[in-house]
Design a protein around this motif. Sequence first.
Motif, short mmCIF file in Angstrom:
data_model
loop_
_atom_site.label_atom_id
_atom_site.label_comp_id
_atom_site.label_asym_id
_atom_site.label_seq_id
_atom_site.Cartn_x
_atom_site.Cartn_y
_atom_site.Cartn_z
N GLY A 177 76.67 17.59 -24.86
CA GLY A 177 77.96 18.18 -25.18
C GLY A 177 78.12 18.28 -26.69
O GLY A 177 77.20 17.92 -27.45
N PRO A 178 79.27 18.72 -27.13
CA PRO A 178 79.50 18.90 -28.56
C PRO A 178 79.44 17.60 -29.37
O PRO A 178 79.18 17.64 -30.57
CB PRO A 178 80.88 19.51 -28.67
CG PRO A 178 81.38 19.70 -27.29
CD PRO A 178 80.39 19.15 -26.32
N VAL A 179 79.66 16.46 -28.72
CA VAL A 179 79.68 15.20 -29.47
C VAL A 179 78.54 14.25 -29.11
O VAL A 179 78.58 13.09 -29.50
CB VAL A 179 81.03 14.47 -29.29
CG1 VAL A 179 82.16 15.27 -29.91
CG2 VAL A 179 81.31 14.19 -27.82
N GLY A 180 77.54 14.73 -28.39
CA GLY A 180 76.42 13.86 -28.08
C GLY A 180 75.77 14.19 -26.76
O GLY A 180 75.98 15.24 -26.19
N ARG A 181 74.98 13.24 -26.30
CA ARG A 181 74.28 13.41 -25.05
C ARG A 181 74.28 12.12 -24.25
O ARG A 181 74.43 11.04 -24.82
CB ARG A 181 72.86 13.90 -25.29
CG ARG A 181 71.87 12.84 -25.68
CD ARG A 181 70.50 13.43 -25.95
NE ARG A 181 69.28 12.85 -25.60
CZ ARG A 181 68.97 11.65 -25.17
NH1 ARG A 181 69.87 10.78 -24.93
NH2 ARG A 181 67.74 11.26 -24.93
N ASP A 222 72.14 22.55 -22.06
CA ASP A 222 73.04 21.41 -21.96
C ASP A 222 72.68 20.45 -20.83
O ASP A 222 73.13 19.31 -20.82
CB ASP A 222 74.48 21.87 -21.76
CG ASP A 222 75.04 22.58 -22.98
OD1 ASP A 222 74.48 22.42 -24.08
OD2 ASP A 222 76.06 23.28 -22.83
N VAL A 223 71.91 20.93 -19.87
CA VAL A 223 71.52 20.10 -18.73
C VAL A 223 70.00 20.15 -18.57
O VAL A 223 69.41 21.23 -18.49
CB VAL A 223 72.19 20.57 -17.42
CG1 VAL A 223 71.75 19.72 -16.25
CG2 VAL A 223 73.71 20.57 -17.55
N GLN A 224 69.39 18.98 -18.54
CA GLN A 224 67.96 18.85 -18.26
C GLN A 224 67.81 17.81 -17.16
O GLN A 224 68.52 16.80 -17.15
CB GLN A 224 67.19 18.42 -19.50
CG GLN A 224 67.26 19.44 -20.61
CD GLN A 224 66.58 18.98 -21.88
OE1 GLN A 224 66.37 17.79 -22.09
NE2 GLN A 224 66.25 19.93 -22.73
N ILE A 225 66.88 18.08 -16.25
CA ILE A 225 66.69 17.19 -15.10
C ILE A 225 65.20 16.93 -14.93
O ILE A 225 64.38 17.84 -15.11
CB ILE A 225 67.30 17.80 -13.82
CG1 ILE A 225 68.79 18.10 -14.04
CG2 ILE A 225 67.10 16.88 -12.63
CD1 ILE A 225 69.46 18.84 -12.92
#
Length: 140
Positions: A93-97, A76-79
């Motif tokens: 998240g469940p509805v997008g990025r 869910d998290v990329q840096i």
Amino acid sequence: MQLSTVRPVPVTFPDGPQPDVPVDAELRFDASLPYAACLAFPLTPCGCTGDAARVCWYFSRELLDEGRLGPVGSGDVQIRPGPGGEVLITLRGPVGRAVLSTPEHLVTAFLADTFALVPAGSESDHLDVDAALARLLPAD
């Protein structure tokens, strides 16, 4: 003794319709959650106050530290480092990025604050396992 740190950071959304309009956010760290960093956004205009007035994304402090130097993360998290001295954080998240950009020097200063509170490698010394179990187990 200081047990937490909060650093205000401007965040922009480079893939959004207004990529140059900053949003005031905060990077937060609490020594009682020594492995985690939080990126908190204000909710407006919810009429909320305190922590209810923020959305917080928690992720690994190590992920944030390593992401300043090269791409990391697979969930869910990329840096990753961005152009012009920025750090790019992708939140899913469940509805997008959303892709967020924040100045690398502010991320580095925040991390320096966190490592002063809890040095790398000493995180487990700051965990209160008994308190965590007490919150999870029913009282007699």
